[in-house]
Design a protein around this motif. Structure first.
Motif, PDB file in Angstrom:
ATOM      1  N   LEU A 112      98.831  30.386   6.056  1.00 36.16           N
ATOM      2  CA  LEU A 112      98.124  31.663   6.682  1.00 36.16           C
ATOM      3  C   LEU A 112      99.046  32.487   7.237  1.00 36.16           C
ATOM      4  O   LEU A 112      99.195  33.823   7.057  1.00 36.16           O
ATOM      5  N   LEU A 113     100.170  32.078   7.726  1.00 38.73           N
ATOM      6  CA  LEU A 113     101.171  32.951   8.401  1.00 38.73           C
ATOM      7  C   LEU A 113     101.850  33.778   7.216  1.00 38.73           C
ATOM      8  O   LEU A 113     102.235  34.868   7.309  1.00 38.73           O
ATOM      9  N   ARG A 114     102.136  33.021   6.140  1.00 35.67           N
ATOM     10  CA  ARG A 114     102.960  33.616   5.179  1.00 35.67           C
ATOM     11  C   ARG A 114     102.247  34.534   4.428  1.00 35.67           C
ATOM     12  O   ARG A 114     102.696  35.699   3.871  1.00 35.67           O
ATOM     13  N   ASP A 115     100.721  34.467   4.339  1.00 36.04           N
ATOM     14  CA  ASP A 115      99.885  35.422   3.623  1.00 36.04           C
ATOM     15  C   ASP A 115      99.551  36.538   4.699  1.00 36.04           C
ATOM     16  O   ASP A 115      98.712  37.328   4.450  1.00 36.04           O
ATOM     17  N   ALA A 116      99.932  36.444   6.109  1.00 34.93           N
ATOM     18  CA  ALA A 116      99.340  37.317   6.931  1.00 34.93           C
ATOM     19  C   ALA A 116      97.762  37.531   6.900  1.00 34.93           C
ATOM     20  O   ALA A 116      97.001  38.341   6.995  1.00 34.93           O
ATOM     21  N   ARG A 117      97.064  36.227   6.876  1.00 36.91           N
ATOM     22  CA  ARG A 117      95.636  36.166   6.871  1.00 36.91           C
ATOM     23  C   ARG A 117      95.065  35.496   8.058  1.00 36.91           C
ATOM     24  O   ARG A 117      94.083  34.632   8.147  1.00 36.91           O
ATOM     25  N   LEU A 118      95.688  35.496   9.318  1.00 39.04           N
ATOM     26  CA  LEU A 118      95.121  34.973  10.387  1.00 39.04           C
ATOM     27  C   LEU A 118      93.919  35.730  11.031  1.00 39.04           C
ATOM     28  O   LEU A 118      93.955  36.769  10.967  1.00 39.04           O
ATOM     29  N   PRO A 119      92.931  34.945  11.591  1.00 36.56           N
ATOM     30  CA  PRO A 119      91.992  35.522  12.154  1.00 36.56           C
ATOM     31  C   PRO A 119      92.363  36.573  13.242  1.00 36.56           C
ATOM     32  O   PRO A 119      91.591  37.652  13.191  1.00 36.56           O
ATOM     33  N   LYS A 120      93.168  36.457  13.969  1.00 34.19           N
ATOM     34  CA  LYS A 120      93.577  37.417  15.014  1.00 34.19           C
ATOM     35  C   LYS A 120      94.632  38.452  14.596  1.00 34.19           C
ATOM     36  O   LYS A 120      94.872  39.639  15.278  1.00 34.19           O
ATOM     37  N   GLY A 121      94.934  38.361  13.334  1.00 31.92           N
ATOM     38  CA  GLY A 121      95.849  39.393  12.888  1.00 31.92           C
ATOM     39  C   GLY A 121      97.354  38.994  12.722  1.00 31.92           C
ATOM     40  O   GLY A 121      97.460  37.953  12.530  1.00 31.92           O
ATOM     41  N   ASP A 122      98.320  40.060  12.562  1.00 30.18           N
ATOM     42  CA  ASP A 122      99.703  39.611  12.261  1.00 30.18           C
ATOM     43  C   ASP A 122     100.260  39.104  13.389  1.00 30.18           C
ATOM     44  O   ASP A 122     100.904  39.700  14.121  1.00 30.18           O
TER      45      ASP A 122
ATOM     46  N   MET B 180      97.955  33.126  18.968  1.00 30.06           N
ATOM     47  CA  MET B 180      97.082  33.671  17.992  1.00 30.06           C
ATOM     48  C   MET B 180      96.826  32.472  16.853  1.00 30.06           C
ATOM     49  O   MET B 180      96.128  32.883  16.060  1.00 30.06           O
ATOM     50  N   CYS B 181      97.459  31.655  16.869  1.00 32.12           N
ATOM     51  CA  CYS B 181      97.228  30.430  15.590  1.00 32.12           C
ATOM     52  C   CYS B 181      96.266  29.196  16.201  1.00 32.12           C
ATOM     53  O   CYS B 181      96.158  28.585  15.565  1.00 32.12           O
ATOM     54  N   LYS B 182      96.203  29.219  17.647  1.00 32.52           N
ATOM     55  CA  LYS B 182      95.443  27.992  18.157  1.00 32.52           C
ATOM     56  C   LYS B 182      94.019  27.727  17.537  1.00 32.52           C
ATOM     57  O   LYS B 182      93.554  26.522  17.387  1.00 32.52           O
ATOM     58  N   SER B 183      93.471  28.767  17.008  1.00 39.71           N
ATOM     59  CA  SER B 183      92.080  28.590  16.285  1.00 39.71           C
ATOM     60  C   SER B 183      92.156  27.690  14.951  1.00 39.71           C
ATOM     61  O   SER B 183      91.245  27.138  14.589  1.00 39.71           O
ATOM     62  N   VAL B 184      93.313  27.855  14.507  1.00 39.97           N
ATOM     63  CA  VAL B 184      93.596  27.359  13.009  1.00 39.97           C
ATOM     64  C   VAL B 184      94.199  25.745  13.425  1.00 39.97           C
ATOM     65  O   VAL B 184      93.822  24.993  12.660  1.00 39.97           O
ATOM     66  N   ASP B 185      95.057  25.718  14.446  1.00 41.20           N
ATOM     67  CA  ASP B 185      96.020  24.485  14.429  1.00 41.20           C
ATOM     68  C   ASP B 185      96.034  24.212  15.828  1.00 41.20           C
ATOM     69  O   ASP B 185      96.914  24.740  16.641  1.00 41.20           O
ATOM     70  N   ARG B 186      95.324  23.100  16.225  1.00 40.36           N
ATOM     71  CA  ARG B 186      95.338  22.486  17.689  1.00 40.36           C
ATOM     72  C   ARG B 186      96.504  21.814  17.966  1.00 40.36           C
ATOM     73  O   ARG B 186      96.507  21.397  19.086  1.00 40.36           O
ATOM     74  N   ASP B 187      97.131  21.265  16.860  1.00 35.26           N
ATOM     75  CA  ASP B 187      98.046  20.138  17.176  1.00 35.26           C
ATOM     76  C   ASP B 187      99.643  20.845  17.036  1.00 35.26           C
ATOM     77  O   ASP B 187     100.647  20.283  16.975  1.00 35.26           O
ATOM     78  N   MET B 188      99.650  22.315  17.125  1.00 36.72           N
ATOM     79  CA  MET B 188     100.902  23.012  17.275  1.00 36.72           C
ATOM     80  C   MET B 188     101.703  22.354  18.505  1.00 36.72           C
ATOM     81  O   MET B 188     101.173  22.068  19.905  1.00 36.72           O
ATOM     82  N   ARG B 189     102.969  22.440  18.412  1.00 34.46           N
ATOM     83  CA  ARG B 189     103.952  21.993  19.670  1.00 34.46           C
ATOM     84  C   ARG B 189     104.858  23.066  19.612  1.00 34.46           C
ATOM     85  O   ARG B 189     105.637  23.273  18.841  1.00 34.46           O
ATOM     86  N   ILE B 190     105.403  23.609  20.854  1.00 40.95           N
ATOM     87  CA  ILE B 190     106.512  24.377  21.232  1.00 40.95           C
ATOM     88  C   ILE B 190     107.635  23.247  21.906  1.00 40.95           C
ATOM     89  O   ILE B 190     107.382  22.529  22.696  1.00 40.95           O
ATOM     90  N   THR B 191     109.086  23.106  21.101  1.00 43.70           N
ATOM     91  CA  THR B 191     109.797  22.292  21.286  1.00 43.70           C
ATOM     92  C   THR B 191     111.042  22.860  21.695  1.00 43.70           C
ATOM     93  O   THR B 191     111.539  24.010  20.936  1.00 43.70           O
ATOM     94  N   ASP B 192     112.019  22.339  21.803  1.00 42.20           N
ATOM     95  CA  ASP B 192     113.479  22.482  21.836  1.00 42.20           C
ATOM     96  C   ASP B 192     114.015  23.865  22.198  1.00 42.20           C
ATOM     97  O   ASP B 192     114.871  24.382  21.667  1.00 42.20           O
ATOM     98  N   LEU B 193     113.629  24.400  23.716  1.00 45.54           N
ATOM     99  CA  LEU B 193     113.973  25.599  23.848  1.00 45.54           C
ATOM    100  C   LEU B 193     115.319  25.254  24.452  1.00 45.54           C
ATOM    101  O   LEU B 193     115.431  24.552  25.191  1.00 45.54           O
ATOM    102  N   ARG B 194     116.334  26.306  23.869  1.00 48.37           N
ATOM    103  CA  ARG B 194     117.872  26.143  24.381  1.00 48.37           C
ATOM    104  C   ARG B 194     118.605  27.422  24.254  1.00 48.37           C
ATOM    105  O   ARG B 194     118.138  28.180  23.160  1.00 48.37           O
ATOM    106  N   VAL B 195     119.399  27.445  24.786  1.00 49.17           N
ATOM    107  CA  VAL B 195     120.630  28.650  24.470  1.00 49.17           C
ATOM    108  C   VAL B 195     121.378  28.078  23.359  1.00 49.17           C
ATOM    109  O   VAL B 195     122.029  27.149  23.366  1.00 49.17           O
TER     110      VAL B 195
END
Length: 175
Positions: free
Chosen positions: A29-39, A116-131
């Motif tokens: 959906l991200l590649r095709d820009a077809r998310l319900p909430k937009g780009d 913007m993506c949580k309605s499609v994928d509830r299992d997302m994780r943000i990790t590895d924030l670093r400089v």
């Protein structure tokens, strides 16, 4: 706040990154820009740049910096699923470094994507924030420049990797 008044004004830069782990359906959906909430990719870039510029309002005792540049990039993984790389690069001419601005930009860009993506994928994780790199000021380059690598043997066509897909919006001026 730390007194930086006696430090010299120098050109400084920093880049930070984090990962947003997503499923195969969301990646399509991200590649095709077809998310319900937009780009979502463009929204993430704008959110990250705005966050980098407002870091001093979010982080107590952080010096406000007049950023010369704040650029957010989102790299999509080559396969059917995996982790997006969200990176924020900032440049400034100032008395103190810009690592916090880069970290804040990357984190908020990933949070905007998550929202913007949580309605499609509830299992997302943000990790590895670093400089990942910084330059300027008393400490100079970090990490230090590496010695040049010896020339590698030419890769065969089967071994060549196209690398990550980098999202670059159209009609979006980079600051």
């Amino acid at each position: 706040m730390v007194d930086v008044g006696s430090k010299p004004v120098t050109a400084r830069a920093a880049e930070a990154e984090c990962r947003l782990h997503v499923g195969a359906r969301l990646l399509r959906l991200l590649r095709d820009a077809r998310l319900p909430k937009g780009d979502a990719l463009t929204v993430a870039q704008v959110a990250g740049a705005l966050a980098a510029k407002r870091t001093a309002e979010l982080i107590p005792l952080c010096h406000p910096l007049p950023l010369d540049c704040a650029r957010v990039r989102v790299e999509l993984p080559a396969g059917a699923g995996g982790a997006l790389r969200v990176a924020c690069e900032v440049r400034v001419t100032a008395r103190t470094g810009a690592e916090m601005e880069a970290l804040t930009g990357a984190a908020v860009a990933a949070l905007a994507l998550y929202d913007m993506c949580k309605s499609v994928d509830r299992d997302m994780r943000i990790t590895d924030l670093r400089v990942v790199r910084k330059s300027g000021g008393r400490s100079g380059e970090w990490p230090p420049p590496a010695a040049p690598a010896p020339p590698a043997a030419a890769a065969t066509p089967a071994e060549s990797d196209p690398g990550p897909e980098i999202y670059a919006p159209t009609n979006f001026p980079h600051l």
